[in-house]
Design an enzyme around this catalytic site. Sequence first.
Site, PDB file in Angstrom:
ATOM      1  N   HIS A  58      53.810  17.296  36.957  1.00 15.89           N
ATOM      2  CA  HIS A  58      53.724  15.925  36.437  1.00 15.89           C
ATOM      3  C   HIS A  58      53.948  15.940  34.930  1.00 15.89           C
ATOM      4  CE1 HIS A  58      49.607  17.385  35.965  1.00 15.89           C
ATOM      5  NE2 HIS A  58      49.235  16.301  35.303  1.00 15.89           N
ATOM      6  N   HIS A  60      52.170  15.018  32.173  1.00 15.59           N
ATOM      7  CA  HIS A  60      51.165  15.130  31.100  1.00 15.59           C
ATOM      8  C   HIS A  60      51.513  16.261  30.130  1.00 15.59           C
ATOM      9  CE1 HIS A  60      47.830  12.852  33.495  1.00 15.59           C
ATOM     10  NE2 HIS A  60      48.561  12.048  32.755  1.00 15.59           N
ATOM     11  N   ASP A  62      49.936  18.622  28.702  1.00 12.02           N
ATOM     12  CA  ASP A  62      49.490  19.986  28.992  1.00 12.02           C
ATOM     13  C   ASP A  62      50.168  20.555  30.244  1.00 12.02           C
ATOM     14  OD1 ASP A  62      47.952  18.104  30.496  1.00 12.02           O
ATOM     15  OD2 ASP A  62      46.423  19.633  30.883  1.00 12.02           O
ATOM     16  N   HIS A  63      51.196  19.855  30.731  1.00  8.96           N
ATOM     17  CA  HIS A  63      51.988  20.344  31.874  1.00  8.96           C
ATOM     18  C   HIS A  63      53.483  20.374  31.574  1.00  8.96           C
ATOM     19  CE1 HIS A  63      48.656  20.473  34.823  1.00  8.96           C
ATOM     20  NE2 HIS A  63      48.139  19.630  33.952  1.00  8.96           N
ATOM     21  N   HIS A 116      46.715  11.033  40.567  1.00  9.73           N
ATOM     22  CA  HIS A 116      46.436  11.413  39.180  1.00  9.73           C
ATOM     23  C   HIS A 116      47.468  10.753  38.262  1.00  9.73           C
ATOM     24  CE1 HIS A 116      45.196  13.980  35.873  1.00  9.73           C
ATOM     25  NE2 HIS A 116      46.410  14.470  35.758  1.00  9.73           N
ATOM     26  N   ASP A 135      47.577  18.849  39.112  1.00  6.95           N
ATOM     27  CA  ASP A 135      46.294  18.171  38.901  1.00  6.95           C
ATOM     28  C   ASP A 135      45.951  17.232  40.050  1.00  6.95           C
ATOM     29  OD1 ASP A 135      46.092  19.462  36.488  1.00  6.95           O
ATOM     30  OD2 ASP A 135      46.270  17.674  35.235  1.00  6.95           O
ATOM     31  N   HIS A 173      43.807  23.822  36.610  1.00  3.75           N
ATOM     32  CA  HIS A 173      42.681  23.946  35.664  1.00  3.75           C
ATOM     33  C   HIS A 173      41.534  24.728  36.299  1.00  3.75           C
ATOM     34  CE1 HIS A 173      43.989  20.937  32.597  1.00  3.75           C
ATOM     35  NE2 HIS A 173      44.609  20.385  33.623  1.00  3.75           N
TER      36      HIS A 173
END
Length: 243
Positions: A58, A60, A62-63, A116, A135, A173
């Site tokens: 996805h 985000h 941090d991805h 998410h 996530d 995570h």
Amino acid sequence: MSAPLDIHMFPCFWDNYGFLIHSPVTGETACIDTPEPDKIILALEGKDWQLSEIWNTHHHPDHAGGNMELKNLYGAKVRGCGADKSRIPGLDIELADGDSFMFAGHKVHIMETPGHTIGHIIYYIPTMKTAFVGDTVFALGCGRLFEGTPEQMYESIGKIAALPDDTKLYCAHEYTLSNGKFALTVEPDNQDLINYMEEAKARRDQNLPTVPTSVAAEKKANPFFRAATAKQLGKIRKAKDNF
Ligand SMILES: [Zn+2]
């Protein structure tokens, strides 16, 4: 039967995991998401692997935040959800639910798992009994509903729960202990959950990851897998947000 792929997992930031998947036969290497490019580069150099592909779950930061740096450095092609093409940097190959592609002789199946985010996908490799779930779900938890509805998350988790019990789930995570603390408020008498938490604590005490988990383990202990309806899942998610 193709030669098995090597999976290398390493921590990024505070609680993200980076993943590399590599074929010792063809030399192809993919990273699943790009949380922290420096750590990914170090991991690649440590293994002497060359990055050929980036698989985004996805958009985000941090991805997908490291996409461009790694793409520019290695010429890696970026795969991700077509529905989120405007938010995934450097996206080359747009994927949708039901798509599949070959990676070093292994078929990789794409499942859309919104909840998410709207454009969230997971990568399922049956020959490796492995799914990279981003996530969408975590050990003993699920992703926050930033964009999707409880109904969507319920359906997404249902797709993951329908995979074979021994499928390894690589979550993005390390949230297991805090998820488990909350899960115990939902089902304090669930012996499978109590045992799961004891094992998870022992692993974290030794600084070992609790990822990957498995479909079987989550079906027995994860309150979001165990929710009977979308409505119930929504209630549990709200309680977790306020926990
Ligand atoms: Zn996210």
